[in-house]
Design an enzyme around this catalytic site. Structure first.
Site, short mmCIF file in Angstrom:
data_model
loop_
_atom_site.label_atom_id
_atom_site.label_comp_id
_atom_site.label_asym_id
_atom_site.label_seq_id
_atom_site.Cartn_x
_atom_site.Cartn_y
_atom_site.Cartn_z
N TYR A 186 44.41 37.11 26.01
CA TYR A 186 44.33 37.89 24.76
C TYR A 186 45.73 37.99 24.13
CZ TYR A 186 39.61 38.53 26.29
OH TYR A 186 38.33 38.26 26.68
N GLY A 307 38.35 38.39 43.07
CA GLY A 307 37.67 37.76 44.21
C GLY A 307 37.84 38.51 45.52
N GLY A 328 35.78 44.09 40.56
CA GLY A 328 35.06 43.95 39.30
C GLY A 328 33.57 43.83 39.51
#
Ligand SMILES: Cc1cc2nc3c(=O)[nH]c(=O)nc-3n(C[C@H](O)[C@H](O)[C@H](O)COP(=O)(O)O)c2cc1C
Length: 378
Positions: A186, A307, A328
């Protein structure tokens, strides 16, 4: 419910003093875009429940939230640039606090990861007029990426001001702090990376120059929140959103040193990991430019993400690579993740089809361990 640490992941359950915040455990809910805000960027009425369900985390980092209309690029993404946004977030922070949790918001500007449809036909902006590479499959619902126009120098001050105002609104909405999103390709990451930033002014060229916008934005957010309420997320090696840098060790090493000088409370490092793994052996986060690399460069709290599972997260802490570990996808489908880790209980697999958009399904209806067990017995 059992709170025994049957699984031996004790390191995850040692309380941690982060500035003035006492975190009861080392488990962080990673920022997760769920695309359930309304067309104006006001959080869904279900958001308070969703976040409160996850308030057992040491710290929640709420999903990427845009600092301006110019900074938007995703349908269903929330914002923090109007008073209506503040009013929409307030029930979320209240619900989390009532449930005993702590919540930061992740502030971002998508930069070139947008489309003229979001800007009444005008081009999205970036450091340079360079389009992002192909989008990852996770984000395939967005329009193809447009070649942005390069921000003019005086417009860059405007971007800094957008972050400052959004940070003020974040405090007004009751957030405990702000995470500056400098990861995942971003705007702030676009400035950092030479694969997106070809500027020849003081915002381009050397790593020091490419980190200038990040420094300016972070300084502004610190002026609003205080350094102990500000963290920054980076992802040194992450092809998400077609981002690229020719020397990530130099680029992100510089950024970490600069952020440390500013007194930022935490550095949140997205490690190069394998996406979509739930089982321990498949979790293959690479140590290269992971949290360990940044330890000598950054003196405050380090959060590792990407992960991780219970065992690998515990190892990050026991090995001294990170102070906190963020989850997440596991947090999408396991609202009571700390309890499950503590009990060594089975984890629920997240359903990718409900990651983005829709309502309660795949959002607020994942069961806690108690409810899952009751359902099985009944
Ligand atoms: C559905 C979804 C939405 C995400 N949204 C964000 C976001 O808003 N901001 C961000 O920095 N990372 C975002 N990520 C990346 C996660 O925070 C995390 O870094 C990544 O999923 C790897 O960690 P995990 O293996 O524990 O899921 C998102 C990931 C997923 C799967």
């Amino acid at each position: 419910m059992t709170t025994m640490h049957a699984s031996g992941h004790r390191a995850l359950f040692r309380p941690y003093q982060m500035g003035s915040l006492l975190l009861p455990n080392r488990i962080v809910m990673a920022p997760l875009t769920r695309s359930r805000a309304d067309s104006e960027g006001v959080p869904s009425p279900l958001a308070p429940r969703y976040y409160a369900q996850r308030s057992g985390a040491g710290l929640i980092i709420a999903e990427g939230t845009t600092v301006s209309r110019q900074g938007t690029g995703y349908l269903g993404g929330p914002g923090l640039y109007t008073d209506t946004h503040v009013a929409g977030w307030r029930p979320v922070t209240d619900a989390v606090h009532r449930a005993g949790g702590r919540i930061f918001v992740q502030l971002f500007h998508v930069g070139r990861m947008s489309h003229p449809d979001f800007h009444e036909g005008a081009l999205p902006v970036g450091p340079s007029a360079m389009a992002a590479g192909p989008a990852s499959e996770l984000y395939d619902y967005v329009h193809p990426f447009t070649r942005p126009r390069a921000l003019r120098q005086r417009e860059i001050e405007g971007v800094v001001a957008q972050f400052r105002t959004a940070a003020e609104r974040a405090l007004a909405a009751g957030f405990d702090g702000v995470e500056v999103h400098a990861a995942n390709g971003y705007l702030l990451d676009q400035f950092l990376q030479d694969g997106a930033n070809q500027r020849t002014d003081r915002y381009g060229g050397t790593p020091v120059n490419r980190a200038r916008l990040l420094r300016e934005v972070t300084t502004a957010v610190i002026e609003v929140c205080g350094a102990d309420r500000v963290g920054v997320r980076i992802s040194p090696i992450n092809p998400t959103n077609g981002s690229y840098d020719s020397d990530p060790a130099a680029t992100y090493g510089q950024a970490a040193v600069d952020l440390d000088r500013l007194g930022v409370m935490y550095l949140h490092v997205v490690e190069p990991g394998v996406n979509g793994t739930l089982s321990e052996p498949a979790s293959m986060s690479s140590p290269y430019l992971g949290s360990r690399f940044f330890r000598p460069l950054f003196s405050q709290t380090i959060i590792a993400a990407g992960g991780l599972a219970a065992r690998s997260g515990t190892a990050r802490i026991e090995d001294g690579d990170a102070d906190l570990v963020a989850y997440g996808k596991l947090y999408i489908s396991n609202p009571d993740l700390p309890e499950r880790f503590a009990a060594g209980a089975q984890l629920t697999e997240p359903d990718r089809h409900t990651f983005y958009f829709g309502g309660a399904e795949g959002y607020t209806d994942y069961p806690t361990l108690d409810r899952a067990l009751t359902a099985r017995v009944a």
